[in-house]
Write a protein that holds these residues in place. Structure first.
Motif, PDB file in Angstrom:
ATOM      1  N   UNK A 370       0.881  -1.163   0.000  1.00 27.74           N
ATOM      2  CA  UNK A 370       0.000   0.000   0.000  1.00 27.74           C
ATOM      3  C   UNK A 370       0.921   1.216   0.000  1.00 27.74           C
ATOM      4  N   UNK A 371       0.933   1.990  -1.107  1.00 34.25           N
ATOM      5  CA  UNK A 371       1.895   3.084  -1.289  1.00 34.25           C
ATOM      6  C   UNK A 371       1.180   4.423  -1.248  1.00 34.25           C
ATOM      7  N   UNK A 372       1.799   5.378  -0.527  1.00 36.02           N
ATOM      8  CA  UNK A 372       1.305   6.751  -0.436  1.00 36.02           C
ATOM      9  C   UNK A 372       2.419   7.695  -0.859  1.00 36.02           C
ATOM     10  N   UNK A 373       2.118   8.663  -1.734  1.00 36.17           N
ATOM     11  CA  UNK A 373       3.108   9.624  -2.211  1.00 36.17           C
ATOM     12  C   UNK A 373       2.814  11.023  -1.708  1.00 36.17           C
ATOM     13  N   UNK A 374       3.857  11.724  -1.245  1.00 30.59           N
ATOM     14  CA  UNK A 374       3.740  13.104  -0.755  1.00 30.59           C
ATOM     15  C   UNK A 374       4.790  13.942  -1.465  1.00 30.59           C
ATOM     16  N   UNK A 375       4.366  15.061  -2.087  1.00 33.86           N
ATOM     17  CA  UNK A 375       5.291  15.919  -2.828  1.00 33.86           C
ATOM     18  C   UNK A 375       6.062  16.827  -1.886  1.00 33.86           C
ATOM     19  N   UNK A 376       7.353  16.981  -2.160  1.00 31.63           N
ATOM     20  CA  UNK A 376       8.223  17.895  -1.432  1.00 31.63           C
ATOM     21  C   UNK A 376       8.949  18.779  -2.442  1.00 31.63           C
ATOM     22  N   UNK A 377       9.251  20.012  -2.072  1.00 27.00           N
ATOM     23  CA  UNK A 377       9.972  20.915  -2.961  1.00 27.00           C
ATOM     24  C   UNK A 377      11.289  21.311  -2.306  1.00 27.00           C
ATOM     25  N   UNK A 378      12.378  21.055  -3.015  1.00 26.60           N
ATOM     26  CA  UNK A 378      13.713  21.361  -2.504  1.00 26.60           C
ATOM     27  C   UNK A 378      14.563  21.874  -3.662  1.00 26.60           C
ATOM     28  N   UNK A 379      15.117  23.064  -3.477  1.00 30.73           N
ATOM     29  CA  UNK A 379      15.970  23.690  -4.509  1.00 30.73           C
ATOM     30  C   UNK A 379      15.255  23.717  -5.858  1.00 30.73           C
ATOM     31  N   UNK A 380      13.970  24.140  -5.815  1.00 34.50           N
ATOM     32  CA  UNK A 380      13.150  24.267  -7.033  1.00 34.50           C
ATOM     33  C   UNK A 380      12.969  22.927  -7.750  1.00 34.50           C
ATOM     34  N   UNK A 381      13.181  21.823  -7.034  1.00 39.23           N
ATOM     35  CA  UNK A 381      12.969  20.498  -7.606  1.00 39.23           C
ATOM     36  C   UNK A 381      11.854  19.797  -6.822  1.00 39.23           C
ATOM     37  N   UNK A 382      10.965  19.140  -7.568  1.00 36.41           N
ATOM     38  CA  UNK A 382       9.887  18.394  -6.929  1.00 36.41           C
ATOM     39  C   UNK A 382      10.403  17.002  -6.561  1.00 36.41           C
ATOM     40  N   UNK A 383      10.352  16.708  -5.282  1.00 38.97           N
ATOM     41  CA  UNK A 383      10.703  15.382  -4.797  1.00 38.97           C
ATOM     42  C   UNK A 383       9.436  14.688  -4.293  1.00 38.97           C
ATOM     43  N   UNK A 384       9.488  13.393  -4.207  1.00 35.36           N
ATOM     44  CA  UNK A 384       8.333  12.632  -3.743  1.00 35.36           C
ATOM     45  C   UNK A 384       8.747  11.745  -2.576  1.00 35.36           C
ATOM     46  N   UNK A 385       8.064  11.939  -1.467  1.00 35.06           N
ATOM     47  CA  UNK A 385       8.243  11.083  -0.298  1.00 35.06           C
ATOM     48  C   UNK A 385       7.240   9.932  -0.409  1.00 35.06           C
ATOM     49  N   UNK A 386       7.738   8.724  -0.467  1.00 36.89           N
ATOM     50  CA  UNK A 386       6.896   7.546  -0.670  1.00 36.89           C
ATOM     51  C   UNK A 386       6.902   6.715   0.616  1.00 36.89           C
ATOM     52  N   UNK A 387       5.712   6.448   1.151  1.00 32.44           N
ATOM     53  CA  UNK A 387       5.542   5.618   2.343  1.00 32.44           C
ATOM     54  C   UNK A 387       4.893   4.311   1.890  1.00 32.44           C
ATOM     55  N   UNK A 388       5.544   3.201   2.214  1.00 39.35           N
ATOM     56  CA  UNK A 388       5.122   1.897   1.705  1.00 39.35           C
ATOM     57  C   UNK A 388       4.774   0.987   2.882  1.00 39.35           C
ATOM     58  N   UNK A 389       3.679   0.297   2.744  1.00 40.66           N
ATOM     59  CA  UNK A 389       3.266  -0.677   3.755  1.00 40.66           C
ATOM     60  C   UNK A 389       3.117  -2.038   3.090  1.00 40.66           C
ATOM     61  N   UNK A 390       3.841  -3.017   3.611  1.00 41.58           N
ATOM     62  CA  UNK A 390       3.769  -4.374   3.070  1.00 41.58           C
ATOM     63  C   UNK A 390       2.491  -5.035   3.577  1.00 41.58           C
ATOM     64  N   UNK A 391       1.574  -5.335   2.673  1.00 42.96           N
ATOM     65  CA  UNK A 391       0.298  -5.957   3.040  1.00 42.96           C
ATOM     66  C   UNK A 391       0.179  -7.359   2.450  1.00 42.96           C
ATOM     67  N   UNK A 392       1.323  -7.969   2.133  1.00 42.04           N
ATOM     68  CA  UNK A 392       1.294  -9.297   1.518  1.00 42.04           C
ATOM     69  C   UNK A 392       0.627 -10.314   2.436  1.00 42.04           C
ATOM     70  N   UNK A 393       1.058 -10.358   3.698  1.00 40.53           N
ATOM     71  CA  UNK A 393       0.472 -11.307   4.640  1.00 40.53           C
ATOM     72  C   UNK A 393      -1.009 -11.018   4.851  1.00 40.53           C
ATOM     73  N   UNK A 394      -1.339  -9.733   4.919  1.00 37.11           N
ATOM     74  CA  UNK A 394      -2.729  -9.366   5.110  1.00 37.11           C
ATOM     75  C   UNK A 394      -3.587  -9.819   3.931  1.00 37.11           C
ATOM     76  N   UNK A 395      -3.065  -9.660   2.705  1.00 38.03           N
ATOM     77  CA  UNK A 395      -3.794 -10.114   1.519  1.00 38.03           C
ATOM     78  C   UNK A 395      -3.988 -11.626   1.544  1.00 38.03           C
ATOM     79  N   UNK A 396      -2.945 -12.328   1.934  1.00 38.25           N
ATOM     80  CA  UNK A 396      -3.056 -13.784   2.021  1.00 38.25           C
ATOM     81  C   UNK A 396      -4.084 -14.185   3.078  1.00 38.25           C
ATOM     82  N   UNK A 397      -4.074 -13.473   4.211  1.00 33.52           N
ATOM     83  CA  UNK A 397      -5.034 -13.774   5.263  1.00 33.52           C
ATOM     84  C   UNK A 397      -6.464 -13.491   4.794  1.00 33.52           C
ATOM     85  N   UNK A 398      -6.651 -12.397   4.056  1.00 31.99           N
ATOM     86  CA  UNK A 398      -7.984 -12.093   3.546  1.00 31.99           C
ATOM     87  C   UNK A 398      -8.444 -13.168   2.568  1.00 31.99           C
TER      88      UNK A 398
END
Length: 758
Positions: A370-398
């Motif tokens: 499960x991936x979430x992206x957040x934009x950051x601006x540094x030195x006039x460059x757009x960066x992306x902070x990506x937060x990732x959650x491993x849900x493989x086990x959860x998917x298997x359990x479901x």
């Protein structure tokens, strides 16, 4: 006064140099007119002051052994004079630069007062008589040429305006660090006015002094400006941070003669920088130690991945990920989706909601995330902070949960179907056929059968407990029942590649076999009893048979109650608890539809658990032997009235003195159960009365209700007479008598008399 003294006094008074005499404390004893003219004080004014009025105390100290001492104290008793160039501070006007000399006059040289005196001589240097402090920084001015008085006055006015109104700290230092000039802002900004004529190193933090001295030396050597930051200690001992620039002031011969300091107080800024650095360090540690994978992308490439992210991607070193295109780690089925998300994310759209994706790890694994992206601006460059959650086990359990839900419904329908058909099974061969058919339908087994082994046969199957599943060689074996001479076993081979059986299927199979096992025992017991009846006498066999049948029935009821409680009930409770944990609000991965379905299943499980508990209680009355017949009947009446349309009145003498056997207590309890069941189904009564009494040799039981009654002659051969027949047989098995009295719309009454155990 002799001639010599008179000449010396005239030389003292007429000398162009300023001369005076002071005592050991620096108090003026006598001064000449030149000193008065030089300082601007009258003779009377000077005699009321001391030497420190004209000179800085720091200029009247000597250093010995790394420590400074007052000069007059150090020269006490000495005969050698001390000379140095110093600033003298007149009553009005600018400081004067000149030759300063101290001549000790020790005590005991023909004087009776026995005191030490010092002759002070001050001679002004002409080249510095007119040199103000603010001109020391003007390297371009030729001090040897005459200065226009108007220009001088204008420059002096400008210098005063700058010094008085500038909020920055302005100072002029000698090369040894003494302050020649300090702007008024020193007092307003730093709350101190102790600077002029003193060494600036006195106020510098001890740890910073070497750095400050080194910087001054670099300015003197390079003749270039230097920036410096140091800690200042104010009058209250508080540490203040100062940022300043030192500019060299060159003399006519091109050498650095003074240092011009322009600075400002930066304590608040340093504190803000410290807090910012601590905050950045905390957030850095938070990201580094976070168990959640976090990455930063720039132009679609990794520029940072925290340790949890490296572990997720299977990387041992950051170089395996940094600089690589993130799209290469996305599963091909999701790459177009990820490209669109990254293209749509800008500074105006700072974040994108979490979405399900699949990623590829370095070791070839495919993970659900499960991936979430957040934009950051540094030195006039757009960066992306990506937060990732491993849900493989959860998917298997479901997925496993959905499969188990479907399997649960199928197994539940199978148990209902099988248990419903058991009532029509009257022979062991029919039960064998029905059991094999149900297992073959549900498990798709390759081979299945039932075999019987004699106890004398040396087979490992004989040690297996009834209802337990065991794997012997390449097939599963379960014991169905056992008699004194032989035992029956179910054997089969699953149709799965690994020859395994899921846990829900194992629980279903055990429950199915236990149901069948109970019926196997009942059928075998019935066949044995019938055979014994055929071989025995018919005269005394009826009562004995009834007692035996009832005892066996109660035994099987107790065994079945225990089995249901320890196996089926516990399994249902365990599955309910697991399902309850999955439906908690904290589990945000479930969709509303799935959560709703799970909650319905959860309610269904609670109903099944409740029904199993009721069945267990009906099969074996709880605490009958522990608390006695009266207490057990009271609990039965209390529970019955919750669901019945009639009230129950129970009258009895103290039953503690009645000697009931276990068989009598169970029989009376079962009779009451049957009568209450008939009242609920057929009588339409509003009141039921039950009495229990003992006259010593006989236990008397009465049942009365105000229902619609019945015609006993017409129901002897009907289905409704089965319950009454069972009651009569129980009474006969106890050697008692039963009387039934009832008429239509006149209620129903039963009287039972049983011999007391005493």
């Amino acid at each position: 006064m002799n001639l010599t003294d008179s000449l010396l006094l005239q030389a003292f008074e007429r000398s162009e140099a300023g001369i005076g005499v002071v005592d050991i404390n620096g108090n003026w004893i006598r001064v000449n007119s030149s000193l008065c003219a030089l300082t601007g004080y009258t003779e009377q004014e000077l005699l009321k002051t001391n030497l420190y009025t004209l000179l800085n105390r720091a200029d009247l100290k000597l250093e010995r052994g790394g420590r400074e001492f007052p000069m007059l104290q150090m020269l006490k008793g000495q005969s050698s004079q001390v000379s140095a160039e110093r600033w003298i501070y007149p009553k009005e006007g600018s400081p004067l630069w000149g030759q300063f000399t101290i001549i000790p006059v020790p005590a005991g040289e023909g004087r009776a007062d026995r005191q030490d005196y010092f002759v002070i001589r001050f001679e002004v240097r002409q080249e510095k008589r007119q040199e103000p402090a603010f001109m020391l920084a003007d390297n371009s001015m030729d001090l040897s040429s005459p200065v226009n008085p108007e220009k001088w006055k204008r420059m002096e006015l400008i210098a005063d305006l700058i010094a008085d109104h500038c909020t920055d700290l302005i100072g002029i230092l000698e090369m040894d660090g003494r302050m020649l000039f300090a702007s008024p802002s020193h007092c307003s900004v730093l709350g101190d006015h102790r600077y002029q004529g003193r060494s600036v190193l006195e106020f510098v933090h001890p740890d910073d002094k070497p750095f400050v001295i080194d910087t001054f030396s670099q300015i003197a050597i390079s003749k270039e400006s230097r920036k410096i930051e140091f800690r200042y200690i104010d009058q209250q001992g508080k540490i203040v941070y100062i940022e300043c620039q030192g500019n060299p002031a060159l003399s006519r011969d091109g050498e650095v003669k003074h240092i011009i300091i322009i600075g400002r107080e930066i304590t608040q800024r340093k504190e803000s920088e410290r807090r910012l650095q601590e905050s950045e360090e905390r957030y850095r540690m938070l990201v580094e130690l976070s168990p959640i994978p976090i990455a930063i992308l720039e132009k679609g490439r990794f520029t940072y991945v925290n340790p949890s992210g490296m572990k997720l991607f299977g990387a041992d070193h950051p170089d395996q990920l940094l600089g690589k295109a993130c799209i290469d780690f996305v599963h091909p089925d999701y790459r177009n989706i990820v490209r669109r998300r990254m293209g749509a994310q800008t500074a105006e759209l700072p974040s994108v909601a979490a979405e399900d994706q699949k990623i590829l790890t370095l070791d070839g694994k495919i993970l659900d995330v499960l991936a979430t992206g957040i934009s950051l601006q540094k030195d006039n460059q757009i960066q992306m902070l990506v937060i990732i959650k491993d849900v493989t086990k959860q998917k298997h359990m479901e997925q496993e949960l959905r499969q188990n839900q479907q399997l649960y419904h199928e197994l539940q329908r199978s148990l209902d179907r099988f248990s419903g058909e058991l009532f029509r099974v009257m022979k062991a061969a029919e039960l064998d056929k029905r059991l094999i058919s149900e297992i073959s339908t549900m498990m798709k087994v390759r081979q299945i059968g039932i075999m019987e082994l004699e106890h004398a046969c040396p087979a490992p199957q004989l040690s297996i407990e009834i209802g337990q599943l065991h794997l012997l060689d390449d097939q599963y074996v379960m014991k169905l029942w056992s008699s004194k001479t032989h035992a029956s076993f179910l054997h089969f081979k699953p149709n799965s590649p690994d020859n395994s059986i899921s846990k829900p299927m194992q629980a279903w199979l055990k429950t199915l076999v236990r149901y069948a096992s109970v019926l196997y025992h009942n059928l075998q017991t019935m066949e044995d009893l019938i055979q014994q009846l055929k071989d025995g006498s018919q005269g005394h066999g009826s009562v004995w048979l009834l007692r035996l049948l009832f005892k066996l029935s109660e035994k099987e009821r107790a065994a079945l109650s225990l089995d249901l409680h320890d196996s089926a009930l516990q399994e249902q409770i365990r599955w309910y608890r697991r399902l309850h944990l999955l439906t908690q609000p904290e589990n945000t991965a479930l969709t509303p539809e799935i959560r709703s379905e799970l909650l319905e299943i959860e309610e269904g499980l609670l109903d099944v658990i409740h029904q199993i508990r009721l069945t267990c209680n009906e099969l074996r009355p709880p605490l009958l032997l522990e608390f006695g017949l009266a207490e057990s009947l009271n609990q039965l009446f209390e529970y019955t009235q919750k669901y019945a349309d009639y009230t129950v009145e129970f009258k009895h003498n103290p039953l503690g003195s009645i000697a009931f056997t276990e068989e009598q207590m169970i029989s009376i309890y079962r009779i009451v159960q049957e009568l209450l069941a008939n009242a609920s189904k057929h009588s339409n009564a509003s009141r039921v009365q039950i009495e229990l009494d003992n006259d010593g040799d006989t236990i008397e039981f009465k049942y009365m209700d105000n229902g619609k009654g019945l015609n006993t002659a017409r129901i002897k051969n009907s289905f409704k007479s089965i319950g009454l027949s069972g009651i009569c047989n129980r009474v006969r098995s106890l050697g008692g008598q039963i009387t039934i009295h009832s008429e239509m719309n006149q209620g129903f009454e039963v009287t039972i008399r049983i011999p007391s155990a005493a």
